[in-house]
Structure formats: structure tokens, C-alpha cells
Design an enzyme around this catalytic site. Structure first.
Site, short mmCIF file in Angstrom:
data_model
loop_
_atom_site.label_atom_id
_atom_site.label_comp_id
_atom_site.label_asym_id
_atom_site.label_seq_id
_atom_site.Cartn_x
_atom_site.Cartn_y
_atom_site.Cartn_z
CD GLU A 79 -21.51 -22.82 24.07
OE1 GLU A 79 -21.96 -23.78 23.44
OE2 GLU A 79 -20.40 -22.31 23.81
CG HIS B 18 -23.88 -23.86 19.27
ND1 HIS B 18 -23.76 -23.85 17.91
CD2 HIS B 18 -22.70 -23.38 19.74
CE1 HIS B 18 -22.57 -23.38 17.57
NE2 HIS B 18 -21.90 -23.08 18.67
CD GLU C 276 -18.78 -22.17 16.76
OE1 GLU C 276 -18.87 -21.21 17.56
OE2 GLU C 276 -19.07 -23.33 17.07
#
Lengths: 414, 190
Positions: free
Chosen positions: A146, A149, A231
Site C-alpha cells: 500500500e 502505491h 499492482e
């Protein structure tokens, strides 16, 4: 790492430009179809206006809307020290300028997402089910994914592209439905103009219909393709930040094999933000098909497990090529000469956990999030007192001791 | 007349572009150098945090570990030495010794199930584990920044500006304790 961020920004701009052109072309064609040869320009203006309004809304409160919609509660260090510590560790490893806000979602399905337009305003949300099932190393892997990201500016990209995609879908829907209901009227209107222009108008309408059907599909495929690529890159980033790809690999495996029902509050637009596709499908599909926001988990796990030599982007890229037989997803600029050794599993990670205990933990985590007090009685019983219980003391149901709530309530522990 | 004017304008434009790019590169280098310094101070913050946690840890463990006075004292002494250490090299060495003493302590803890179940101890242990990780990660982040900065200083064209304004290469933060470098050996003979 910084080179990768720059390339990501450039790719985002290219993709957004392409989608913007699709949007404008769609607006133009729809304008022609609806209002005749002069309407093209009006169509472009309307399309831009719709897009502009939606972008402003998503910028003003997009992350708050998302967090609210997924029923995430903000937590402090006291509620779940381990989660908080892990987020801080990853913040340090990624040298983010600010600590992301931490949220817990009351849901037994294990999943997680990050949101926020810039690294300064980012948030990380994980479900209670994830916290209960994963050990420290695995949780670290998920949080690192995360944080990657956030670091790669994927959230900004997903928000902007998602809004653009939404606008294209809405416009084409309005147009197609409008055509369906008014097809008789419009044909009559144009046929009065003259022989040549009547035929031209029908041709225009046909082109407009084709464009309205194709544009959303094209935009979606483009969006999903980039979402899948991001991803992979976030996985590579997570391995690089933690130096321990096995943590994320086994976390993904646990998430994939989890029997609990799918996340209660998700929709198609927010799906790319999660670590694993929140929509559960019957039967496992092996190929990464074109309409999926996430690469298949089994493939992601296999790539991470093939990183035998090190944890740099180059190592991930090599493993990717070996597993998928495709050329790399990692931009070549990220291959700075770095030698990153893998680390060992931590001590705690080696212990096994029992399922019943995990499920009780889900409940306890949520009670803690919701402000319950935990009283440890001397007889060994733990009393969980809801926040709306106002009396200063409570009687232990087993040994009948009277417990002072303020004095006995223990700080949470893991 | 016309051609000289055009030449003059072209030269002027080129000069402006040159100056602007020099300013840009210089500012970028300063930014990267500040990032390196900031990453370094992060390591410091985490080391201080470790020192603050240790008295708490020792206090909690004392009641349970009556027969391990030596191990506890080693940790306390190593902490005192690390807090008094001077200079980067000295600090790195003392912190390495402290890390070693702590990992020895954690091994001993495995023999005390009561201590391991103590809520308070579990809390301190989680904080300590996290601090150890944060030290490792801040070191890792620092080395990332140093690698990037050193590359910038050595690569064209930023190396010219770096040379003009004397930006010097930074050193990587290497682990001082020899035990931390070695892969742990498993001995089945005893």
C-alpha cells in the site's frame, strides 16, 4: 526508485491524455448525432463540463468519500500498536514526508487499500480480518504494498483515470438511451432537410452509436491494463522496501484462500485500490483476462517466490519474466545499480495461529476500535465494557469481585 | 544589421537557458543533499527511541528472570555505553554491541513462558521489535538517498555543477557489529 516515480508520472499523463481525447471525440460525435452537423462543438463543451465537475468533486473529497463508503474508522497507536508501528516502519523505509493516517475496516474479509492524492495526505486502511489472520511479516508486506502505491503516485492516477472513465461511461449511456427513445423524432426532423443531408445525418448517427459503444470499452481496457501493471509494480516496491518478498507472498496466499464472504462495501470503481480484487469469482481463472483490475494472485505469489537473489526492481523484473514469459513490467530506468540482499523471517512469524483464536481477535479489534474498555479480572476473565456503560464499576460475573473500570482497564496488547 | 540582431537574440536566449538549467540542477542537488541529511537524522531519532525503551524492558523482565542477572546487566551496560558513545564510528560500534546484547536477551526470554505471556512485556517487546525494524529501515532509506545523491554528483551534466559548488560524496551507513553481518549458523551437535 525516484526514476520510477518520474516515469510513472509521465505514463499517467500519456494515458490521461489518450483518455481525454477519447472523451472529447465521444462528445463531438454525440453532439453531431444529437444536434446535427453544428452540434459537435456543443458536445465537446458538455463533455468537458461533466468531466470538470466530476474531477472537482473527486478532488475535494474523493478519499473521504471512499473511506466513509467502506466504513473505515480512524485509529491511534493505542488501538492496534502493531499495525501502527508497521505503517510507521514502512513510512520510514519509503521516506514518505508524512505518516499516513491509519484506518481499520470492520469486516472479516482480509483486504487493504490506500488512498489520498499525494504522499502528504495519504491514508492506509486494512480490514479487521486481515489483522487477525496475518503475522507481523505478512502484515508488513501488505502495508509495504500500500505504501508503494502511495510512493508511486498510483492513487492520484487511479482517481483521475477513474473519473475520466466514469465520465465516458455516463456520456455514452445518456446518448445511447437518448437515441433509443427519440430515434423516431430525430429521423423525421433530419429527413425534411433535403436528400443528401438526410443520408449524411443517418450516417452520423450510426457513427455516433458505434463510438458510444466502443469508447467506454476501450477506455476500460486501457484503465484495467494500467491498473494491473501498477499492482505488479507495487508488489516489486513492497519487496524492495521490506527486503522480504516471502512476507507479501504468503499474505496474498492467505487472502486468496480465505473462506469468508467478499467485502461488504465495494464497487467497481474502488476495486483497483485494494491489494487483492475484492470481488470473489466462482472458480479460479488462470489467465489474467483483459477485464480484471488485478493480476491473478497465484501469479503474483509465484513471482515474489522466484526472487531468490535479491529484492531490487531488477530481481523482481527477472522473476516476472521467468514466471510469465513476458517482457518486463518494470521501466528500465528503475534498474539503478543496487544490490539488495534478502532478510530472514522474524521470530514471531514462525509461530502458528489457531483459527478460533483469530476469529475472536477480529471481534476484539473491532471492540477496541469502537472504544470498548478491556478489564482484566484477577480470576483470569477479561471483561469487555462498551463505551456507553457509564457506571464507575462493574461486578465480575465469575468471581463476583467488584472492578473499578478506570483502575483496571488494561492497555490493549497483541 | 538584421542578422547581427538575430544572432544577438539567439545568444541571449541560449545564455538564459544555460543559466536557468544551472540554477535548476543546483537547486535539485541542494534538495537531494537535504534529503540525505534528513534521512540521517531519522536514524538518530530511532536510536534514541531504543535507548528510552530499554529501562522499561529490563524493569518488566526483572521480576521473572531472577537467574539471568548477567544477561540483564549486559543489556543495561550496553545501553549506557551506546548513550555515551561519541562520533559516528563510535556510535555505530556501540549500537552494534547493544543490538547483540538485546538479541541475546530475546533468546533467553524464550525460556520464560510466564514472562512471554505478560501483557506489559508483550507491549514493550512489540515496541522494541518495531524500533529495531525502524532503525534498519531508516538505515536502508538513508543508503537509498546516498546512492541516488552520489549517482547525481558523478553523472553528466550534474557533475559539472556539483564540482563547481563543491558537493561531496556521502558515505554509506555500514553495519559495524560483525555478528550482524554473518548468516546465523545452526548447530545441531549439542
Amino acid at each position: 526508485m525516484w526514476e520510477l516515480i518520474r516515469v510513472n508520472k509521465r505514463n499517467s499523463i500519456i494515458l490521461l491524455t489518450v483518455m481525454a481525447l477519447v472523451l472529447l471525440a465521444l462528445g463531438f460525435v454525440i453532439g453531431l448525432g444529437f444536434m446535427g452537423p453544428r452540434g459537435g462543438f456543443t458536445g465537446i463543451i458538455i463533455a468537458t463540463a461533466v468531466w470538470f465537475i466530476m474531477t472537482i468533486i473527486s478532488f475535494a473529497g474523493g478519499d473521504q468519500i471512499l473511506l466513509r463508503a467502506s466504513r473505515a474508522t480512524p485509529v491511534t497507536h493505542d488501538v492496534h500498536p502493531q499495525l501502527f508501528n508497521i505503517v510507521e516502519e514502512m513510512k520510514i523505509a519509503a521516506s514518505l514526508p508524512k505518516m499516513p493516517k491509519v484506518y481499520i475496516i470492520n469486516d472479516p474479509a482480509p483486504n487493504a487499500f490506500a488512498t489520498g492524492r499525494s504522499p502528504e495526505t495519504a491514508s492506509v486502511a486494512v480490514t479487521a480480518g486481515l489483522l487477525a489472520r496475518l503475522n507481523r511479516d505478512e502484515l508488513q508486506g501488505v502495508v509495504a504494498h500500500e505504501v508503494s502505491h502511495i510512493l508511486h503516485r498510483d492513487i492520484l492516477f487511479v482517481t483521475l483515470a477513474g473519473v475520466m472513465l466514469g465520465t465516458i461511461v455516463i456520456l455514452s449511456q445518456i446518448f445511447l438511451r437518448g437515441m433509443f427513445y427519440s430515434s423516431m423524432g430525430s429521423r423525421r426532423r433530419y429527413s425534411s432537410g433535403g436528400k443528401g443531408s438526410g443520408q449524411a445525418a443517418i450516417l452520423l448517427i450510426i457513427i455516433a452509436i458505434i463510438a458510444a459503444v466502443l469508447a467506454p470499452i476501450m477506455a476500460q481496457l486501457l484503465y484495467f491494463a494500467l491498473s494491473r501493471k501498477r499492482e505488479y509494480l507495487a508488489d516489486a516496491g513492497a519487496a524492495r522496501l521490506t527486503r522480504y518478498p516471502e512476507g507479501l507472498a504468503s499474505a496474498l496466499e492467505k487472502i486468496a484462500n480465505d473462506p469468508s464472504p467478499q467485502l461488504a462495501s465495494v464497487n467497481k470503481v474502488t476495486a483497483p485500490m485494494y491489494i487483492a480484487n475484492p470481488f470473489k469469482k466462482k472458480g479460479t481463472r488462470k489467465l489474467s483476462d483483459l477485464t480484471s483490475t488485478h493480476p491473478p494472485i497465484s501469479e503474483r505469489v509465484k513471482i515474489l517466490r522466484n526472487m531468490a537473489r535479491g529484492a531490487s526492481f531488477k530481481d523482481y523484473s527477472d522473476a516476472f519474466t521467468k514466471v510469465t514469459k513476458h517482457s518486463t513490467v518494470v521501466p528500465a530506468v528503475a534498474f539503478t545499480k543496487e544490490d539488495i540482499a534478502l532478510r530472514q523471517a522474524s521470530e514471531q512469524a514462525k509461530k502458528k495461529q489457531r483459527t478460533e483464536k483469530q476469529l475472536r481477535q477480529v471481534g476484539d479489534i473491532m471492540r477496541r476500535v469502537n472504544g470498548f474498555a478491556f478489564l482484566g479480572c484477577l480470576c483470569g476473565l477479561t471483561l469487555k465494557i462498551p463505551p456507553n456503560y457509564k457506571a464507575p464499576s462493574v461486578k465480575c460475573p465469575r468471581c463476583k469481585r467488584v472492578l473499578d473500570i478506570k483502575k483496571h482497564s488494561s492497555k490493549p496488547s497483541k | 544589421m538584421g542578422t547581427t540582431l538575430i544572432t544577438l537574440i539567439v545568444i541571449l536566449v541560449l545564455a538564459v537557458i544555460l543559466v536557468a538549467s544551472i540554477i535548476g540542477i543546483y537547486n535539485a542537488l541542494v534538495r537531494f543533499r537535504n534529503q540525505v541529511d534528513n534521512a540521517w537524522s531519522q536514524i538518530d531519532v530511532q536510536l534514541k527511541r531504543r535507548h528510552d525503551l530499554i529501562p522499561n524492558l529490563v524493569e518488566t523482565a526483572k521480576g521473572y528472570m531472577k537467574h539471568e542477572r548477567g544477561t540483564l546487566e549486559a543489556v543495561t551496560n550496553a545501553r549506557a555505553a551506546a548513550m555515551g558513545a561519541k562520533g559516528v564510528a563510535g556510535a555505530a560500534k556501540a549500537e552494534g554491541a547493544l543490538g547483540e546484547a538485546l538479541s541475546k536477551f530475546m533468546l533467553v526470554v524464550e525460556n520464560y513462558p510466564d514472562l512471554k505471556a505478560n501483557t506489559n512485556f508483550l507491549q514493550v517487546q512489540e515496541e522494541l521489535t518495531s524500533t529495531e525494524n525502524k532503525i534498519a529501515f531508516s538505515r536502508q532509506a538513508y543508503n537509498d538517498q546516498v546512492l541516488f545523491f552520489n549517482n547525481k554528483i558523478q553523472m553528466f551534466p550534474s557533475n559539472i555543477i556539483a564540482g563547481m559548488f563543491v558537493f561531496t560524496k556521502r558515505d554509506f551507513f555500514e553495519i559495524e557489529a560483525p555478528a550482524e553481518r554473518e548468516v546465523p549458523k545452526v548447530d545441531f551437535s549439542s
